[in-house]
Design an enzyme around this catalytic site. Structure first.
Site, PDB file in Angstrom:
ATOM      1  N   ASP A   1      -4.742  -2.933  -0.326  1.00  0.00           N
ATOM      2  CA  ASP A   1      -3.569  -3.800  -0.490  1.00  0.00           C
ATOM      3  C   ASP A   1      -2.898  -3.594  -1.835  1.00  0.00           C
ATOM      4  OD1 ASP A   1      -5.230  -5.274   1.695  1.00  0.00           O
ATOM      5  OD2 ASP A   1      -3.165  -6.020   1.798  1.00  0.00           O
TER       6      ASP A   1
ATOM      7  N   LYS B   1      -9.181  -6.077   1.949  1.00  0.00           N
ATOM      8  CA  LYS B   1      -9.714  -7.205   2.729  1.00  0.00           C
ATOM      9  C   LYS B   1     -11.086  -7.642   2.238  1.00  0.00           C
ATOM     10  CE  LYS B   1      -8.197  -9.165   5.222  1.00  0.00           C
ATOM     11  NZ  LYS B   1      -7.605 -10.476   4.777  1.00  0.00           N
TER      12      LYS B   1
HETATM   13  O1  MRU Z   1      -5.042  -9.911   5.661  1.00  0.00           O
HETATM   14  P1  MRU Z   1      -4.597  -8.616   6.268  1.00  0.00           P
HETATM   15  O2  MRU Z   1      -4.991  -8.455   7.686  1.00  0.00           O
HETATM   16  O3  MRU Z   1      -3.134  -8.368   6.026  1.00  0.00           O
HETATM   17  O4  MRU Z   1      -5.394  -7.514   5.421  1.00  0.00           O
HETATM   18  C1  MRU Z   1      -5.191  -6.165   5.718  1.00  0.00           C
HETATM   19  C2  MRU Z   1      -6.022  -5.263   4.879  1.00  0.00           C
HETATM   20  O5  MRU Z   1      -6.773  -5.683   4.035  1.00  0.00           O
HETATM   21  C3  MRU Z   1      -5.812  -3.791   5.058  1.00  0.00           C
HETATM   22  O6  MRU Z   1      -6.991  -3.096   4.780  1.00  0.00           O
HETATM   23  C4  MRU Z   1      -4.715  -3.317   4.092  1.00  0.00           C
HETATM   24  O7  MRU Z   1      -3.589  -4.134   4.161  1.00  0.00           O
HETATM   25  C5  MRU Z   1      -4.326  -1.917   4.359  1.00  0.00           C
HETATM   26  S1  MRU Z   1      -3.513  -1.789   5.912  1.00  0.00           S
HETATM   27  C6  MRU Z   1      -3.024  -0.200   6.134  1.00  0.00           C
END
Ligand code: MRU
Length: 352
Positions: free
Chosen positions: A236, A247
């Site tokens: 992220d 995550k």
């Molecule tokens: O809370 P989320 O479902 O938006 O979290 C998503 C993640 O942590 C992904 O690993 C990250 O955004 C990369 S997605 C290509």
């Protein structure tokens, strides 16, 4: 995969990811406030996908404001409102800031609001299309690290749904599967929201990629018995030194991978790097509703009086990362030097 982000002049249609795999339903959004709410509620989620949706949200705001007296104020309000819908994924603020800067430049150049609104719509579409191409490059770069006959463990959902299409970590898996290297994907269910169980399994089924769903707590045991060839996750936000916010649960997997000498590979586009953060310590971590922890799929599983915590992301120190697969190729330790190299070569503008 079916289209999941569809922009059509005055409406943004998003596949409601909260309903997958039980239903394929779309929500229709006609103003930036509804887009911000949909991002916060995780109708759409995944760092690149919320960046793309945020950009379309700014385009909607510009179109709506083009006939009014406060064009730039409205576009600026939308950009800031959208950027704050989810704080950890830098792709969101990166995308909306990019459109806001473009609007400011075009106002300076004395372009009329309708022309600026049309330009912002083109830019949002370009961010969307570029992301799909980026993912394919990430996938090919990362696949080079996957050995033949691999069992790859992944976390959350980093696939087409989380991006413009194809995916980051799941893009690596797709490319490695195309190359005949994937024996099996171990999918961590990803409590509390179960993106692995609901979304990643859905995408792997669609592609016919062999997989096994495990609970998050099974990862250690699978690694100990040598059943994991590599861990591949998304990001992220990545700091200049290579610390990776992703995550919640990613950090635990990185510690386990290090203890069992399993490669830990991060896959992300340059738009997930934050040139303004030296380390991961200052990355804002989204705290979500504790009800997501006390409940599973809307059903309460803890006593009604339970006190729960719900940090949505954690930070993995750069020292635990084997390599980062990007749209500019593979970055290997020392990551601070490798990251400076790509950022200096192709500067990523800072988010707000
Ligand atoms: O809370 P989320 O479902 O938006 O979290 C998503 C993640 O942590 C992904 O690993 C990250 O955004 C990369 S997605 C290509």
């Amino acid at each position: 995969m079916i289209p999941h982000i569809v922009y059509d002049a005055d409406v943004l249609r998003l596949l409601d990811q909260r309903r997958i795999p039980d239903a394929v339903e779309y929500v229709e959004l006609r103003d930036w406030q509804s887009v911000a709410q949909a991002i916060a509620a995780m109708v759409v989620r995944g760092a690149p996908a919320i960046g793309i949706s945020g950009a379309y949200g700014v385009a909607l705001a510009a179109r709506a404001a083009a006939n009014g007296p406060h064009f730039l104020d409205e576009v600026s309000r939308a950009a800031h409102g959208l950027a704050s819908a989810r704080p950890t994924a830098v792709n969101l603020s990166w995308a909306v800031t990019r459109l806001l800067r473009e609007a400011l430049d075009l106002v300076d150049a004395e372009q009329p609001p309708h022309a600026i609104a049309a330009a912002l719509e083109r830019s949002a579409r370009a961010i969307h299309e570029d992301d799909i191409e980026s993912c394919k490059r990430i996938g090919d770069a990362g696949a080079a690290l996957i050995p033949a006959g691999a069992t790859v463990l992944t976390h959350c959902n980093t696939g087409g749904l989380a991006t413009g299409g194809y995916g980051t970590a799941l893009g690596v898996i797709r490319s490695a599967h195309r190359d005949g290297k994937i024996a099996r994907v171990l999918v961590g269910e990803t409590r509390p929201q179960l993106q692995g169980a609901r979304l990643t399994v859905w995408e792997l089924l669609g592609d016919g990629i062999p997989h096994t769903l495990i609970t998050d707590s099974m990862a250690a045991s699978f690694m100990r018995r040598g059943a994991v060839s590599a861990v591949v996750v998304g990001a992220d936000r990545i700091a200049r030194n290579g610390d990776v916010a992703n995550k919640i649960g990613t950090y635990g997997l990185a510690v386990l991978a290090s203890a069992h000498r399993v490669p830990f590979i991060v896959a992300a586009p340059l738009s997930s790097f934050d040139p303004a953060r030296e380390t991961g310590d200052s990355i804002p971590i989204e705290q979500r509703d504790p009800a997501e922890v006390t409940h599973v799929a809307g059903v309460r599983v803890a006593p009604a009086e339970a006190v729960a915590a719900n940090p949505a992301f954690d930070v993995t120190p750069a020292s635990l990362v084997t390599a980062i697969a990007t749209d500019r190729g593979l970055l290997r330790p020392p990551l601070d030097r490798a990251i400076s190299g790509v950022l200096d070569e192709a500067p990523v503008s800072s988010a707000t």
